[in-house]
Design an enzyme around this catalytic site. Structure first.
Site, PDB file in Angstrom:
ATOM      1  N   ASP A  17       4.656 -10.126 -18.368  1.00 28.84           N
ATOM      2  CA  ASP A  17       4.542 -11.857 -18.068  1.00 28.84           C
ATOM      3  C   ASP A  17       5.187 -12.829 -19.449  1.00 28.84           C
ATOM      4  O   ASP A  17       5.837 -13.637 -18.930  1.00 28.84           O
ATOM      5  CB  ASP A  17       3.051 -12.218 -18.443  1.00 28.84           C
ATOM      6  N   HIS A  59       0.557  -1.385  -0.029  1.00 26.22           N
ATOM      7  CA  HIS A  59      -0.014  -0.069   0.120  1.00 26.22           C
ATOM      8  C   HIS A  59       0.885   1.042   0.025  1.00 26.22           C
ATOM      9  O   HIS A  59       0.480   2.264  -0.461  1.00 26.22           O
ATOM     10  CB  HIS A  59      -0.976   0.016   1.218  1.00 26.22           C
ATOM     11  N   GLU A 108       1.288 -13.025 -24.055  1.00 23.69           N
ATOM     12  CA  GLU A 108       2.120 -13.240 -22.879  1.00 23.69           C
ATOM     13  C   GLU A 108       2.415 -14.542 -22.375  1.00 23.69           C
ATOM     14  O   GLU A 108       3.329 -14.586 -21.363  1.00 23.69           O
ATOM     15  CB  GLU A 108       1.473 -12.103 -21.733  1.00 23.69           C
ATOM     16  N   CYS A 140       1.743  -3.842 -24.388  1.00 25.34           N
ATOM     17  CA  CYS A 140       1.320  -2.896 -23.225  1.00 25.34           C
ATOM     18  C   CYS A 140       1.937  -3.228 -21.858  1.00 25.34           C
ATOM     19  O   CYS A 140       1.509  -2.868 -20.789  1.00 25.34           O
ATOM     20  CB  CYS A 140      -0.497  -3.078 -23.149  1.00 25.34           C
TER      21      CYS A 140
HETATM   22  C1  PEP Z   1       1.882  -7.942 -19.122  1.00 24.43           C
HETATM   23  O1  PEP Z   1       1.772  -9.014 -18.688  1.00 24.43           O
HETATM   24  O2  PEP Z   1       2.615  -7.424 -19.623  1.00 24.43           O
HETATM   25  C2  PEP Z   1       0.650  -6.980 -18.876  1.00 24.43           C
HETATM   26  C3  PEP Z   1       0.444  -5.762 -19.450  1.00 24.43           C
HETATM   27  O3  PEP Z   1      -0.441  -7.502 -17.974  1.00 24.43           O
HETATM   28  P1  PEP Z   1      -0.136  -7.634 -16.432  1.00 24.43           P
HETATM   29  O4  PEP Z   1       1.112  -6.640 -16.046  1.00 24.43           O
HETATM   30  O5  PEP Z   1      -1.649  -6.988 -15.972  1.00 24.43           O
HETATM   31  O6  PEP Z   1       0.102  -8.947 -16.167  1.00 24.43           O
HETATM   32 MG    MG Z   2       0.009  -9.996 -17.948  1.00 24.60          MG
END
Ligand code: PEP
Ligand code: MG
Length: 585
Positions: free
Chosen positions: A457, A193, A433, A504
């Site tokens: 991931d 947190h 991923e 992303c």
């Molecule tokens: C990722 O795995 O790169 C991703 C954008 O998703 P998260 O970080 O939510 O697993």
């Molecule tokens: Mg992910």
């Protein structure tokens, strides 16, 4: 000769970016010690327990009100959850029964009963539950303090850097009253947190330093570097001068970057990149629009709702998705279905030996079809203005996509029958991923409308390195040749299949990685809104032709070290001034 500078530097996890210089304030929470103490008047003890519970509730309500103002409803929900514990009938009944039968002081019983909860949580393999055990400590101490009729006195001076073991959410909010400049904690990771709140409040923080409270004394002057995860104790003149310069540069840079708000993300030689934001907190929505984001490339729906107690129903989800889609209109918004499991909360009472390889993302959703249907219906209904796309997390097989498409079709038919509006041609995409999805990029490109590469991931699964384990963080390498080759393959196959490919994961927000990603052919990046202006500046400072050459050179290299050196050298030749200070160690 220059003095050695490493001795007075502590390292931790950079949890909230920014640099602060200030006096250290060692915050030691008064821990309430209790001993086994016999009592005679149990009725009076139960009465004072009730009073203490009421008083604790009142205090928390006050903090909750303050938190809503400072952090928004969702984050403030942490305190609501704490208040619920104070109302838990089973817990209260146990405490009262034990006071009456064992004739022991209410302080002792409260401590004993609540510690049981705490123990279960702190032994959990889920980081989320572990973090919550600190909140329970906070409530326990609060009740005991109120039983002893003690006051919580905040002796904190203004404008200090707080150094402590762990910070509870309640402390963090109260500290904002005295303009705390930053946080350093011994414990806690990125999901703690202290980190979440510091990021929401834009306060630099370094967490997980281990021996901060041992090495830092009250009144020491600290430089807190939330960008590199460093804390410098009693800096010498050179260090102070250097960091003052860095702060100035950061301020200058922010002013410069603000001017780019309405400029396109385009390379010097004219290659346009779609630059979007990720959305994790609903409070970030205005920020996203103000920073000139061209839509949202990833909404982490499991984050914008608090799914820890229950999942939101269709109406609640529909309202939230429509609000976001309307705010961004005519730009697109990509909603990802709940990615629960892994290091995120799994709403069932099971312990998995390997949660990252377990019941996560689409696997959980396909085993809980009603949950998936509710979410798809809400997303479809929010697509009425035709600026919504749907994305699936943790896809590892073609069957998962086909099964989800069947369910999506059923949802469309249902909505049609009910006369509800939605976008018939809504695009469906997947996160790439998991290595199997990367290897099958060609095959997946025939099944879906777009790919978004989740490097957070993908890197952990390709390299078999836990993304959240600090013991192996050296092996978690975004410039590992296997990662670069995988990215190249996914992008090429996606393009051959005529679908759009974006990224992303956090790699897209790494200034060093951006030229390589663009050179590999990515034409859409989605990054956290606060980093967007810097990424835009990076894109506008390079030539696509040079980036392509860089990518080709990197693809021929065999070690992470060589690739890192190459991208770093590229950066040094293209960015000689402002961004440099963010990268230098
Ligand atoms: C990722 O795995 O790169 C991703 C954008 O998703 P998260 O970080 O939510 O697993
Ligand atoms: Mg992910």
């Amino acid at each position: 000769m220059k003095k050695p500078v490493t001795k007075n530097i502590l390292s931790g996890i950079p949890a909230a970016p920014g640099i602060a210089i200030g006096k250290a304030y060692l915050y030691q929470k008064d821990k309430e010690y209790v001993e086994k103490e016999a009592i005679e008047n149990t009725d009076a003890a139960v009465e004072s327990l009730k009073e203490a519970l009421e008083k604790s509730k009142k205090e928390l309500k006050k903090i909750f009100g303050l938190a809503v103002d400072k952090m928004g409803d969702k984050r403030a929900g942490i305190f609501e959850a704490q208040m619920m514990i104070l109302d838990d009938p089973v817990l209260i009944k146990n405490i009262v029964d034990r006071i009456q039968t064992e004739k022991l002081s209410p302080e002792y019983i409260v401590n004993d009963e609540i510690s049981k909860y705490q123990k279960i949580m702190s032994e959990s393999s889920e980081p989320y539950m572990k973090e919550r055990s600190h909140d329970i400590e906070d409530i326990k101490n609060r009740i005991i303090r109120n039983l002893r009729k003690k006051k919580w006195v905040s002796r904190i001076e203004s404008d200090v850097i707080v150094v402590t073991d762990v910070i509870t959410p309640a402390d963090t909010v109260l500290f904002t009253r005295v303009n705390v400049k930053g946080y350093v904690t011994n414990f806690g990771g990125l999901t703690s947190h202290a980190a979440i709140v510091a990021r929401s409040l834009n306060i630099p923080a370094v967490v997980g330093v281990h021996d901060a409270t041992e090495n830092i004394k009250n009144g020491d002057i600290l430089i807190l570097d939330g960008i590199h995860g460093k804390v410098i104790i009693n800096p010498d003149e050179d260090q102070l001068a250097e960091y003052k310069k860095r702060i100035e540069k950061l301020n200058e840079l922010d002013t410069q970057l603000a001017k780019l708000k309405n400029e396109p993300a385009v390379t010097i030689d004219g290659k346009k990149i779609l630059l979007q934001s990720n959305l994790d907190l609903i409070e970030e929505l205005d920020f996203v629009v103000e920073h000139g984001s061209e839509g949202i490339g990833l909404v982490r729906t499991e984050q914008i709702f608090d799914v820890t107690n229950s999942f939101p129903d269709e109406e609640e989800q529909y309202e939230m998705y429509s609000k976001i889609a309307q705010k961004l209109y005519p730009e697109f918004v990509v909603f990802r279905t709940f990615d629960i499991g892994g290091d995120k909360y799994l709403p069932v009472d099971i312990k998995e030996p390997n949660p990252f390889l377990g019941w996560r993302g689409i696997r959980f959703l396909l085993d809980n079809i009603n949950l998936l249907k509710t979410q798809l219906r809400a997303m479809l209904r929010a697509s009425a203005f035709k600026n919504v796309k749907i994305m699936l997390p943790m896809i590892s097989s073609i069957e998962e996509v086909r099964k989800t498409k069947e369910i999506l079709d059923e949802c469309k038919t249902g909505l049609e029958r009910e006369g509800k509006q939605f976008d018939q041609n809504i695009e469906l995409g997947i996160m790439i991923e998991v290595p199997s999805a990367a290897v099958l990029s060609k095959e997946f490109s025939d099944e879906v409308d777009f790919f978004s590469i989740g490097t957070n991931d993908l890197i952990q699964y390709i390299l078999a390195v836990d993304r959240g384990n600090e013991n192996v963080s050296e092996q978690y390498q975004e410039f590992h040749p296997a990662v670069v080759k995988a990215l190249d393959y996914i992008i090429k196959e996606g393009k051959k299949g005529n679908i759009s490919v974006s990224i992303c994961g956090e790699m897209a927000a790494d200034l060093l990685a951006v030229p390589l990603l663009i050179g590999l052919g990515l034409d859409a990046l989605s990054v956290s809104a606060s980093t967007l202006p810097r990424i835009k500046k990076t894109i506008r400072s390079i030539k696509f032709e040079d980036a392509k050459r860089l990518a080709n050179q990197c693809l021929s290299l065999k070690t992470e070290k060589e690739i890192k050196e190459k991208v770093y050298a590229f950066y040094k030749t293209h960015f000689t001034d402002e961004i440099e200070n963010l990268l230098e160690e």
